[in-house]
Design an enzyme around this catalytic site. Structure first.
Site, mmCIF file in Angstrom:
data_model
loop_
_atom_site.group_PDB
_atom_site.id
_atom_site.type_symbol
_atom_site.label_atom_id
_atom_site.label_comp_id
_atom_site.label_asym_id
_atom_site.label_seq_id
_atom_site.Cartn_x
_atom_site.Cartn_y
_atom_site.Cartn_z
ATOM 1 N N SER A 169 -1.698 -2.101 0.693
ATOM 2 C CA SER A 169 -1.556 -1.165 -0.409
ATOM 3 C C SER A 169 -0.847 -1.681 -1.691
ATOM 4 O O SER A 169 0.235 -2.441 -1.412
ATOM 5 C CB SER A 169 -0.774 0.262 -0.014
ATOM 6 O OG SER A 169 -0.627 0.779 -1.228
ATOM 7 N N ALA A 170 -1.290 -1.568 -2.800
ATOM 8 C CA ALA A 170 -0.882 -1.886 -3.913
ATOM 9 C C ALA A 170 0.137 -0.791 -4.548
ATOM 10 O O ALA A 170 1.002 -0.957 -5.361
ATOM 11 C CB ALA A 170 -2.019 -2.021 -5.006
ATOM 12 N N LYS A 229 -5.153 -8.594 -4.407
ATOM 13 C CA LYS A 229 -5.007 -8.266 -2.708
ATOM 14 C C LYS A 229 -5.421 -9.524 -1.999
ATOM 15 O O LYS A 229 -4.994 -9.889 -0.848
ATOM 16 C CB LYS A 229 -6.049 -7.025 -2.282
ATOM 17 C CG LYS A 229 -5.321 -5.836 -2.731
ATOM 18 C CD LYS A 229 -5.666 -4.595 -1.955
ATOM 19 C CE LYS A 229 -4.794 -3.105 -2.504
ATOM 20 N NZ LYS A 229 -5.228 -2.038 -2.047
ATOM 21 N N GLU A 282 -7.855 0.148 -15.365
ATOM 22 C CA GLU A 282 -8.112 -0.150 -13.793
ATOM 23 C C GLU A 282 -9.625 0.171 -13.302
ATOM 24 O O GLU A 282 -10.463 -0.690 -12.824
ATOM 25 C CB GLU A 282 -7.008 0.701 -12.952
ATOM 26 C CG GLU A 282 -7.304 0.228 -11.621
ATOM 27 C CD GLU A 282 -6.571 0.962 -10.675
ATOM 28 O OE1 GLU A 282 -5.727 2.111 -10.939
ATOM 29 O OE2 GLU A 282 -6.376 1.018 -9.464
ATOM 30 N N ASP A 332 -7.277 0.403 2.616
ATOM 31 C CA ASP A 332 -6.389 0.505 1.426
ATOM 32 C C ASP A 332 -5.539 2.021 1.596
ATOM 33 O O ASP A 332 -6.083 2.721 2.502
ATOM 34 C CB ASP A 332 -7.262 0.621 0.124
ATOM 35 C CG ASP A 332 -6.597 1.328 -1.141
ATOM 36 O OD1 ASP A 332 -5.660 0.539 -1.370
ATOM 37 O OD2 ASP A 332 -7.202 2.217 -1.698
ATOM 38 N N ASP A 392 -4.063 4.337 -1.281
ATOM 39 C CA ASP A 392 -3.944 5.558 -2.132
ATOM 40 C C ASP A 392 -5.303 5.682 -2.386
ATOM 41 O O ASP A 392 -6.105 4.837 -2.724
ATOM 42 C CB ASP A 392 -3.257 5.148 -3.664
ATOM 43 C CG ASP A 392 -1.818 4.910 -3.307
ATOM 44 O OD1 ASP A 392 -1.052 6.185 -2.843
ATOM 45 O OD2 ASP A 392 -1.052 3.950 -3.365
ATOM 46 N N ASP A 451 -11.047 2.103 -2.283
ATOM 47 C CA ASP A 451 -11.503 3.034 -3.334
ATOM 48 C C ASP A 451 -11.650 2.080 -4.456
ATOM 49 O O ASP A 451 -11.974 2.939 -5.867
ATOM 50 C CB ASP A 451 -10.954 4.175 -3.460
ATOM 51 C CG ASP A 451 -9.589 3.871 -4.317
ATOM 52 O OD1 ASP A 451 -8.623 3.080 -3.868
ATOM 53 O OD2 ASP A 451 -9.301 4.685 -5.197
HETATM 54 O O1 C5P Z 1 -2.757 1.921 -2.247
HETATM 55 P P1 C5P Z 1 -3.419 1.332 -3.372
HETATM 56 O O2 C5P Z 1 -3.493 -0.226 -3.393
HETATM 57 O O3 C5P Z 1 -4.617 2.098 -3.551
HETATM 58 O O4 C5P Z 1 -2.485 1.659 -4.528
HETATM 59 C C1 C5P Z 1 -2.440 1.562 -5.980
HETATM 60 C C2 C5P Z 1 -2.929 2.868 -6.702
HETATM 61 O O5 C5P Z 1 -1.763 3.264 -7.355
HETATM 62 C C3 C5P Z 1 -3.797 2.163 -7.935
HETATM 63 O O6 C5P Z 1 -5.103 2.423 -7.649
HETATM 64 C C4 C5P Z 1 -3.581 2.912 -9.050
HETATM 65 O O7 C5P Z 1 -4.413 3.800 -9.703
HETATM 66 C C5 C5P Z 1 -2.139 3.658 -8.671
HETATM 67 N N1 C5P Z 1 -0.785 3.432 -9.621
HETATM 68 C C6 C5P Z 1 -0.212 4.482 -9.949
HETATM 69 N N2 C5P Z 1 0.869 4.237 -10.745
HETATM 70 C C7 C5P Z 1 1.441 3.020 -10.934
HETATM 71 C C8 C5P Z 1 0.672 1.891 -10.191
HETATM 72 C C9 C5P Z 1 -0.535 2.102 -9.601
HETATM 73 O O8 C5P Z 1 -0.643 5.602 -9.692
HETATM 74 N N3 C5P Z 1 2.387 2.755 -11.675
HETATM 75 MG MG MG Z 2 -6.661 2.742 -3.583
#
Ligand code: C5P
Ligand code: MG
Length: 297
Positions: free
Chosen positions: A164-165, A213, A96, A49, A51, A238
């Site tokens: 990554s999301a 995912k 979340e 992952d 973030d 995480d």
């Molecule tokens: O890279 P990763 O998959 O962890 O990215 C997603 C993270 O980004 C989520 O855990 C979420 O808390 C954060 N997020 C954010 N702002 C958004 C959408 C997601 O900070 N608008």
């Molecule tokens: Mg993450």
């Protein structure tokens, strides 16, 4: 036999004996590490992952931004939009990470969160040529020891799939500015679609959020054929949603999962220990993954 395993990793990987390292089944972890070591780097792939896994959750007591939050910059968005994005974060982030809700309950909220933020970003007509500057001005940081991690994987020619999301364009810029966007790095993420003049007009492909995912992994499996030939997986995440990132690997032999438990520690400890092989509590470093990689490659 168990005593021998314990002794072996205790002397070879002392990082695993730290108080911040939790394991449901230490023997299984040690056996898996041994098996991965015997199979060697050619059989290994790393799926991570981004973030709050490769990037830091906090530094000197201050939260570090996610790739989405790096856009919270006057260069890119106006004050009204900033306010709305922060409100959405305050509404949806607690959902979340809520230990009392199921993934099924969280799903529609996550889709709502990502969709609303992406619509706001499109309205702001974000310019591609300002992204690098926004990353430079942000307080985003990779975890301590990141360079050893990325460099070693590159040296050993072990592919690293970052799943990554967050926002792919931003993520790539973060690792580029840290000089670790090596040729063995592959990225699956949400990418921006710019018009001819370099202005954001949409997002490409299917939306990836924290809890879908698995679908993304299956969808992209065909694009990453070289990864299908590597049966051993080291997975870093995480969120419990990150555990499905390896679902696209057809024939897994050995898998070792490492979860960074950054936030809501007491509430989520039990579920993390039940789900990840190794749980790292409030650990802002790559020390444990690096020690394991150092041993198996
Ligand atoms: O890279 P990763 O998959 O962890 O990215 C997603 C993270 O980004 C989520 O855990 C979420 O808390 C954060 N997020 C954010 N702002 C958004 C959408 C997601 O900070 N608008
Ligand atoms: Mg993450």
């Amino acid at each position: 036999a168990l005593a021998i395993w314990h002794q072996l990793t205790k002397s070879e990987i002392p990082e695993l004996a730290k108080a911040s390292v939790l394991m449901r089944d230490r023997s299984r972890v040690e056996e898996t590490i041994q098996a991965m070591q015997r199979a060697g780097p050619d059989a290994l792939q790393v799926i991570s992952d981004f973030d709050m896994t490769l990037s830091r959750f906090a530094h000197n007591g201050k939260r570090c931004p996610t790739t989405h939050n790096i856009l919270d910059n006057d260069l890119l968005i106006n004050d009204a939009c900033k306010k709305m994005i922060r409100q959405l974060l305050n509404t949806y982030y607690p959902i979340e990470i809520d230990a009392t809700r199921t993934v099924e309950e969280k799903l529609p909220h996550m889709v709502e969160w990502w969709t609303s933020v992406h619509e706001l970003l499109i309205q702001q007509k974000i310019r591609r040529d300002l992204l690098a500057q926004a990353v430079k001005q942000s307080s985003a940081m990779l975890r301590e020891g990141y360079k050893v991690f990325f460099d070693r994987l590159q040296e050993q020619q072990v592919p690293l799939l970052i799943f990554s999301a967050g926002l792919g364009d931003i993520l790539e810029e973060v690792i580029r500015q840290n000089h670790v966007f090596h040729p063995n790095v592959h990225v699956i993420s949400n990418y921006m679609d710019f018009d001819q003049s370099g202005v954001l007009r949409a997002f490409k492909g299917q939306l990836i959020h924290t809890f879908n995912k698995r679908e993304g992994a299956l969808l992209h499996a065909a694009h990453f054929r070289e990864l299908q030939e590597r049966p051993n997986v080291l997975l870093l995440g995480d969120s419990l949603g990150d555990l499905t990132m390896a679902d696209g690997v057809a024939h897994t032999q050995h898998a070792l999962t490492i979860g960074f438990l950054n936030d809501q520690v007491e509430e989520r400890k039990e579920s993390f220990v039940n789900s990840y092989d190794i749980v790292l509590v409030k650990d802002e470093t790559m020390d444990v993954p690096n020690a394991i990689l150092n041993y198996i490659t």
